[in-house]
Design a protein around this motif. Structure first.
Motif, PDB file in Angstrom:
ATOM      1  N   PRO A 115      61.725 -79.010  71.440  1.00 39.64           N
ATOM      2  CA  PRO A 115      60.938 -79.498  72.583  1.00 39.64           C
ATOM      3  C   PRO A 115      61.778 -80.077  73.705  1.00 39.64           C
ATOM      4  CG  PRO A 115      60.790 -81.036  70.741  1.00 39.64           C
ATOM      5  CD  PRO A 115      61.505 -79.826  70.220  1.00 39.64           C
ATOM      6  N   THR A 116      61.297 -79.887  74.913  1.00 38.65           N
ATOM      7  CA  THR A 116      61.786 -80.617  76.077  1.00 38.65           C
ATOM      8  C   THR A 116      60.791 -81.746  76.321  1.00 38.65           C
ATOM      9  OG1 THR A 116      62.753 -78.631  77.036  1.00 38.65           O
ATOM     10  CG2 THR A 116      62.397 -80.491  78.514  1.00 38.65           C
ATOM     11  N   LEU A 117      61.254 -82.959  76.287  1.00 39.99           N
ATOM     12  CA  LEU A 117      60.372 -84.116  76.329  1.00 39.99           C
ATOM     13  C   LEU A 117      60.187 -84.622  77.758  1.00 39.99           C
ATOM     14  CD1 LEU A 117      61.934 -85.962  73.257  1.00 39.99           C
ATOM     15  CD2 LEU A 117      60.002 -84.361  73.279  1.00 39.99           C
ATOM     16  N   VAL A 118      59.256 -85.538  77.908  1.00 45.36           N
ATOM     17  CA  VAL A 118      59.044 -86.235  79.175  1.00 45.36           C
ATOM     18  C   VAL A 118      59.090 -87.730  78.887  1.00 45.36           C
ATOM     19  CG1 VAL A 118      57.397 -86.699  81.046  1.00 45.36           C
ATOM     20  CG2 VAL A 118      57.673 -84.374  80.178  1.00 45.36           C
ATOM     21  N   THR A 119      59.841 -88.470  79.674  1.00 43.45           N
ATOM     22  CA  THR A 119      60.005 -89.901  79.456  1.00 43.45           C
ATOM     23  C   THR A 119      58.743 -90.657  79.853  1.00 43.45           C
ATOM     24  OG1 THR A 119      60.912 -90.272  81.667  1.00 43.45           O
ATOM     25  CG2 THR A 119      62.469 -89.675  79.919  1.00 43.45           C
ATOM     26  N   PRO A 124      61.657 -85.325  83.179  1.00 44.55           N
ATOM     27  CA  PRO A 124      62.070 -84.399  82.115  1.00 44.55           C
ATOM     28  C   PRO A 124      63.242 -84.950  81.323  1.00 44.55           C
ATOM     29  CG  PRO A 124      61.791 -83.256  84.212  1.00 44.55           C
ATOM     30  CD  PRO A 124      61.741 -84.722  84.516  1.00 44.55           C
ATOM     31  N   ASP A 125      63.160 -84.792  80.019  1.00 40.42           N
ATOM     32  CA  ASP A 125      64.214 -85.253  79.118  1.00 40.42           C
ATOM     33  C   ASP A 125      64.690 -84.052  78.299  1.00 40.42           C
ATOM     34  OD1 ASP A 125      65.856 -86.379  77.244  1.00 40.42           O
ATOM     35  OD2 ASP A 125      64.345 -87.706  76.362  1.00 40.42           O
ATOM     36  N   THR A 126      65.852 -83.536  78.652  1.00 38.22           N
ATOM     37  CA  THR A 126      66.385 -82.345  77.986  1.00 38.22           C
ATOM     38  C   THR A 126      67.352 -82.694  76.859  1.00 38.22           C
ATOM     39  OG1 THR A 126      68.214 -82.166  79.567  1.00 38.22           O
ATOM     40  CG2 THR A 126      66.166 -81.008  80.122  1.00 38.22           C
ATOM     41  N   SER A 127      67.316 -83.941  76.399  1.00 33.64           N
ATOM     42  CA  SER A 127      68.325 -84.396  75.444  1.00 33.64           C
ATOM     43  C   SER A 127      68.269 -83.651  74.118  1.00 33.64           C
ATOM     44  CB  SER A 127      68.181 -85.902  75.197  1.00 33.64           C
ATOM     45  OG  SER A 127      66.901 -86.222  74.673  1.00 33.64           O
ATOM     46  N   VAL A 128      67.080 -83.255  73.670  1.00 34.81           N
ATOM     47  CA  VAL A 128      66.989 -82.530  72.401  1.00 34.81           C
ATOM     48  C   VAL A 128      67.641 -81.153  72.546  1.00 34.81           C
ATOM     49  CG1 VAL A 128      65.445 -81.606  70.634  1.00 34.81           C
ATOM     50  CG2 VAL A 128      64.894 -83.778  71.759  1.00 34.81           C
ATOM     51  N   SER A 150      62.989 -72.672  74.487  1.00 31.94           N
ATOM     52  CA  SER A 150      62.358 -73.927  74.881  1.00 31.94           C
ATOM     53  C   SER A 150      62.059 -73.914  76.377  1.00 31.94           C
ATOM     54  CB  SER A 150      63.296 -75.104  74.586  1.00 31.94           C
ATOM     55  OG  SER A 150      63.750 -75.100  73.262  1.00 31.94           O
ATOM     56  N   THR A 151      60.913 -74.419  76.771  1.00 34.77           N
ATOM     57  CA  THR A 151      60.601 -74.525  78.193  1.00 34.77           C
ATOM     58  C   THR A 151      61.516 -75.557  78.840  1.00 34.77           C
ATOM     59  OG1 THR A 151      58.295 -74.010  77.703  1.00 34.77           O
ATOM     60  CG2 THR A 151      58.773 -74.912  79.879  1.00 34.77           C
ATOM     61  N   LEU A 152      62.109 -75.188  79.969  1.00 34.02           N
ATOM     62  CA  LEU A 152      63.076 -76.052  80.634  1.00 34.02           C
ATOM     63  C   LEU A 152      62.775 -76.164  82.127  1.00 34.02           C
ATOM     64  CD1 LEU A 152      66.422 -74.755  79.079  1.00 34.02           C
ATOM     65  CD2 LEU A 152      65.251 -76.893  78.527  1.00 34.02           C
ATOM     66  N   PRO A 153      63.123 -77.279  82.748  1.00 36.89           N
ATOM     67  CA  PRO A 153      63.046 -77.357  84.211  1.00 36.89           C
ATOM     68  C   PRO A 153      63.971 -76.304  84.817  1.00 36.89           C
ATOM     69  CG  PRO A 153      63.336 -79.547  83.263  1.00 36.89           C
ATOM     70  CD  PRO A 153      63.552 -78.559  82.148  1.00 36.89           C
ATOM     71  N   PRO A 154      63.535 -75.621  85.872  1.00 36.01           N
ATOM     72  CA  PRO A 154      64.371 -74.588  86.481  1.00 36.01           C
ATOM     73  C   PRO A 154      65.756 -75.104  86.888  1.00 36.01           C
ATOM     74  CG  PRO A 154      62.133 -74.464  87.340  1.00 36.01           C
ATOM     75  CD  PRO A 154      62.208 -75.714  86.523  1.00 36.01           C
ATOM     76  N   ARG A 155      66.755 -74.327  86.585  1.00 39.89           N
ATOM     77  CA  ARG A 155      68.181 -74.550  86.823  1.00 39.89           C
ATOM     78  C   ARG A 155      68.863 -75.238  85.644  1.00 39.89           C
ATOM     79  NH1 ARG A 155      67.762 -76.820  92.540  1.00 39.89           N
ATOM     80  NH2 ARG A 155      68.472 -78.736  91.545  1.00 39.89           N
ATOM     81  N   THR A 156      68.132 -75.552  84.564  1.00 37.92           N
ATOM     82  CA  THR A 156      68.750 -76.251  83.432  1.00 37.92           C
ATOM     83  C   THR A 156      69.814 -75.387  82.756  1.00 37.92           C
ATOM     84  OG1 THR A 156      66.723 -77.509  83.035  1.00 37.92           O
ATOM     85  CG2 THR A 156      68.321 -77.450  81.259  1.00 37.92           C
ATOM     86  N   CYS A 157      69.519 -74.125  82.532  1.00 35.90           N
ATOM     87  CA  CYS A 157      70.516 -73.257  81.890  1.00 35.90           C
ATOM     88  C   CYS A 157      71.767 -73.150  82.743  1.00 35.90           C
ATOM     89  CB  CYS A 157      69.923 -71.867  81.637  1.00 35.90           C
ATOM     90  SG  CYS A 157      68.864 -71.755  80.177  1.00 35.90           S
ATOM     91  N   ARG A 158      71.581 -72.930  84.029  1.00 36.76           N
ATOM     92  CA  ARG A 158      72.725 -72.748  84.926  1.00 36.76           C
ATOM     93  C   ARG A 158      73.547 -74.024  85.086  1.00 36.76           C
ATOM     94  NH1 ARG A 158      71.510 -71.985  91.157  1.00 36.76           N
ATOM     95  NH2 ARG A 158      71.622 -74.267  91.025  1.00 36.76           N
ATOM     96  N   ASP A 159      72.849 -75.150  85.298  1.00 40.21           N
ATOM     97  CA  ASP A 159      73.539 -76.385  85.672  1.00 40.21           C
ATOM     98  C   ASP A 159      73.874 -77.294  84.496  1.00 40.21           C
ATOM     99  OD1 ASP A 159      73.215 -75.456  88.220  1.00 40.21           O
ATOM    100  OD2 ASP A 159      71.625 -76.863  88.782  1.00 40.21           O
ATOM    101  N   VAL A 160      73.187 -77.120  83.373  1.00 44.63           N
ATOM    102  CA  VAL A 160      73.370 -78.036  82.240  1.00 44.63           C
ATOM    103  C   VAL A 160      73.869 -77.301  80.995  1.00 44.63           C
ATOM    104  CG1 VAL A 160      72.271 -79.728  80.725  1.00 44.63           C
ATOM    105  CG2 VAL A 160      71.578 -79.586  83.141  1.00 44.63           C
TER     106      VAL A 160
END
Length: 454
Positions: A115-119, A124-128, A150-160
């Motif tokens: 899961p991608t969590l929300v604080t 958005p909390d991508t820590s998991v 996992s559903t991610l905020p756009p640009r997460t794969c590229r930037d994180v």
């Protein structure tokens, strides 16, 4: 790198003919690790197991791992899943472990579905996801393919994710593949959805990643695979699907509020409007719940700099809908000479959707809280979950008719509620149906339906 990974051929960057790679995938030459064995992860691991015969599932919960290795299924209400898991484990095609790094060392294809969590402040909390990516990186080999479902905020794969994998593994960016391949599944039909109910979307960090992901999922699904330009586009596809539904449901829930003032059946109006091919309004309800739709707007609102006032307003409308349902009840009680404070109210259902044991962001729980805050005595019944953490007294659905209730709210449309003896409730009980599933003639009393009226 393990002996198994050393002996297996690479998928990413391979110069073998595509037909040979497809054959290798089906024969298990590309071992698969699936990280996350929850409601969506286990069905995904199962379908990979059916396709390759070589899947290791990874989960932090030892009881989940033990259950799967015993050939049992901890995920409920998923048709066909228990039998499929049992068969795969018995055949040696599926096993589970808590050792993510070891699983990564043995795998060529890495599928992340956590899961991608929300604080608490809706960020958005991508820590998991990043924690799992670190484990994958520690076992990553040249030629491996990492697929994020996992559903991610756009640009997460590229930037994180991509920089993290490179840094933690010590590999160059062109040594391994990374693709975003969002799950498009629904609880209660996950196995069928993974196998091919909907087209599969894949987008790679580079052209070779997209090619490899398209090959993998082309063998996995009976539906078509849609390659998109890059990981960010694929991430946006999944988030946009959720945003559409949230905004559409907000429209429906707002339209339902006109029911009494206009003295019309708003549901009838929506159904008729939808006969026009350019109109597709959803039906109203008690609000919007679950682990997806209520959270995806924050993957844009509190992630990107561009303002999104429509999305923010839709969230406000849907978040306020449970309180609107309570307001409807309060008006009906007032018409019977009663006040909400001091009344006894039975809430039927606590999960966000019928037949699904999931309470995250459930409107039914918000209804219970609002009732309790306004001084009502609240009883709740649900065939799948108890009332732990909810300001309500739980009661079995076979016994709810014994409560001297001033009102009943059908908040979740579980099938079990169809067999209730509604005539056992006091004749004066006010009944609010948020899903339009109750037949007033059958239950022998007046019903107020959200969006339809009395």
């Amino acid at each position: 790198m393990s002996e198994r990974a050393e002996l297996s051929q690479p998928l990413y960057g391979s110069d073998r003919p595509e037909s040979a790679q497809r054959e290798a995938f089906g024969s298990g030459e590309f071992p698969v690790a699936v990280y996350g064995l929850g409601k969506m992860g286990l069905p995904i691991a199962t379908v990979f197991g059916e396709a390759t015969g070589a899947v290791t599932g990874v989960d932090v919960d030892e009881s989940v791992v033990d259950t799967i290795n015993d050939g049992d299924c901890h995920v409920t209400n998923e048709p066909g899943l228990p039998e499929a898991v049992a068969d795969l484990v018995d055949a040696g095609s599926l096993s589970a472990t808590t050792d993510a790094v070891r699983a990564a060392e043995q795998a060529r294809i890495h599928v992340v579905i956590v899961p991608t969590l929300v604080t608490e402040d809706d960020r958005p909390d991508t820590s998991v996801v990043t924690s799992v990516a670190r484990d994958v990186a520690r076992g990553l080999s040249p030629g491996d393919l990492v697929c994020i479902e996992s559903t991610l905020p756009p640009r997460t794969c590229r930037d994180v994710v991509a920089p993290l994998l490179r840094y933690e593994s010590g590999l160059d960016g062109d040594d391994f593949g990374l693709a975003f391949c969002p799950e498009r599944t629904k609880s209660g039909r996950a196995l069928a959805d993974v196998r091919g109910t909907h087209p599969k979307v894949v987008g790679g960090i580079d052209a070779e990643s997209t090619r490899a992901a398209e090959l993998v999922y082309g063998e996995l699904t009976t539906n078509r695979v849609i390659p998109v330009s890059d990981t960010t586009t694929a991430e946006a596809v999944k988030v946009f699907e959720g945003l559409y539904r949230d905004v559409n449901l907000a429209l429906a829930n707002e339209l339902a509020r006109f029911t009494d003032e206009l003295d019309i059946d708003v549901r009838e109006a929506i159904e008729t409007a939808n006969t026009q091919p350019y109109c597709d309004i959803h039906m109203p309800g008690p609000g919007v719940g679950g682990h997806c739709i209520p959270y995806y707007p924050y993957f844009v609102l509190n992630w990107l700099e561009t303002p999104a006032p429509l999305l923010a307003t839709a969230r406000e409308v849907n978040d306020a809908t449970p309180a609107h349902v309570v307001g409807l009840l309060e008006g009906k009680l007032d018409g019977h000479g009663k006040t909400l404070g001091g009344s006894t109210v039975v809430v039927l259902g606590l999960t966000y959707r019928g037949g699904v044991a999931e309470t995250r962001a459930s409107p039914a729980i918000d209804i219970c809280r609002t009732l309790a805050d306004r001084g009502a005595t609240v009883y709740a019944s649900d065939p799948l979950v108890d009332a732990e953490g909810v300001p309500a007294t739980w009661v079995h659905h076979d016994e709810v008719g014994q409560i001297d209730a001033d009102a009943v709210i059908l908040a979740t449309d579980h099938e079990e509620f169809e067999s209730l003896d509604w005539r056992s409730f006091p004749r004066s009980s006010v009944v609010i149906d948020t899903h339009d599933v109750l037949d007033a003639d059958r239950i022998g009393r007046d019903v107020y339906v959200v969006g339809r009226g009395d």
